[in-house]
Design a protein around this motif. Structure first.
Motif, PDB file in Angstrom:
ATOM      1  N   MET A 154       0.826  -1.189   0.000  1.00 11.48           N
ATOM      2  CA  MET A 154       0.000   0.000   0.000  1.00 11.48           C
ATOM      3  C   MET A 154       0.873   1.256   0.000  1.00 11.48           C
ATOM      4  O   MET A 154       0.551   2.232  -0.668  1.00 11.48           O
ATOM      5  N   GLY A 155       1.995   1.208   0.713  1.00 11.81           N
ATOM      6  CA  GLY A 155       2.897   2.345   0.770  1.00 11.81           C
ATOM      7  C   GLY A 155       3.492   2.669  -0.594  1.00 11.81           C
ATOM      8  O   GLY A 155       3.581   3.838  -0.983  1.00 11.81           O
ATOM      9  N   LEU A 156       3.909   1.629  -1.325  1.00 11.33           N
ATOM     10  CA  LEU A 156       4.477   1.812  -2.658  1.00 11.33           C
ATOM     11  C   LEU A 156       3.448   2.457  -3.581  1.00 11.33           C
ATOM     12  O   LEU A 156       3.774   3.396  -4.315  1.00 11.33           O
ATOM     13  N   LEU A 157       2.237   1.972  -3.548  1.00 12.75           N
ATOM     14  CA  LEU A 157       1.162   2.545  -4.361  1.00 12.75           C
ATOM     15  C   LEU A 157       0.993   4.027  -4.029  1.00 12.75           C
ATOM     16  O   LEU A 157       0.950   4.877  -4.923  1.00 12.75           O
ATOM     17  N   ALA A 158       0.902   4.364  -2.751  1.00  8.18           N
ATOM     18  CA  ALA A 158       0.673   5.745  -2.330  1.00  8.18           C
ATOM     19  C   ALA A 158       1.823   6.659  -2.740  1.00  8.18           C
ATOM     20  O   ALA A 158       1.596   7.768  -3.251  1.00  8.18           O
ATOM     21  N   VAL A 159       3.056   6.201  -2.535  1.00  6.59           N
ATOM     22  CA  VAL A 159       4.214   7.028  -2.888  1.00  6.59           C
ATOM     23  C   VAL A 159       4.275   7.244  -4.394  1.00  6.59           C
ATOM     24  O   VAL A 159       4.468   8.370  -4.868  1.00  6.59           O
ATOM     25  N   LEU A 160       4.107   6.176  -5.169  1.00  8.05           N
ATOM     26  CA  LEU A 160       4.176   6.313  -6.619  1.00  8.05           C
ATOM     27  C   LEU A 160       3.041   7.191  -7.142  1.00  8.05           C
ATOM     28  O   LEU A 160       3.260   8.051  -8.001  1.00  8.05           O
TER      29      LEU A 160
END
Length: 165
Positions: A1-7
């Motif tokens: 979820m963090g990767l999705l949000a950052v990207l």
């Protein structure tokens, strides 16, 4: 979820920043040649969807973009796959970038025209697009590849083998 949000945040910020710059520096001016015959910066306002299809349906595209954003956010709760996080991050960031234009840009709220400015191979009349469009296309291609290869959002992989027979 963090990767999705950052990207998604990076794509969104790059899209908004690039549109801010080109509108401020290049709108109402002659196109700028970056690489002769290959790349121009040519600011246009697009009231329609990709390739200026449906120019009279801006409000419809605004609603569709909002639904896509909501669907991605809801789907993200099941996310356990880094490749799908990248895919959804690209799609979400791009959708938010163009949705922001549709909500806040002229000619009216919820009917705004999307700022497009990247024109490749201008002699071929290839459509003018923006960074959000690029992210959406790349995310869409990744989604097709991941689905075709059997990768699921929850991190499992469907190999296509029938376990019953």
């Amino acid at each position: 979820m963090g990767l999705l949000a950052v990207l998604a945040a990076v794509v969104y910020a790059l899209d908004l920043g690039s549109k801010f710059l080109v509108v401020g520096l290049l709108e109402h001016k002659e196109p700028v040649t970056v690489i002769p015959g290959v790349l121009l910066l040519n600011v246009i306002r697009n009231p329609g969807a990709a390739f200026s299809i449906g120019t009279g349906m801006t409000i419809v595209f605004t609603v569709i973009a909002a639904v896509v954003v909501i669907a991605i956010i809801r789907t993200a709760r099941r996310l356990r796959s880094a490749p799908w996080a990248v895919t959804l991050g690209l799609l979400l960031g791009g959708a938010l970038g163009n949705l922001t234009d549709r909500i806040f840009r002229a000619p009216a709220p919820l009917q705004g025209h999307v700022v497009d400015f990247i024109q490749v191979f201008p002699v071929t009349r290839f459509p003018v697009f923006n960074l959000a469009d690029s992210a959406i296309v790349c995310g869409g291609i990744l989604a097709v590849i991941l689905s075709w290869r059997g990768y699921q959002i929850d991190g499992t992989r469907d190999t296509g083998e029938d376990v019953h027979g």
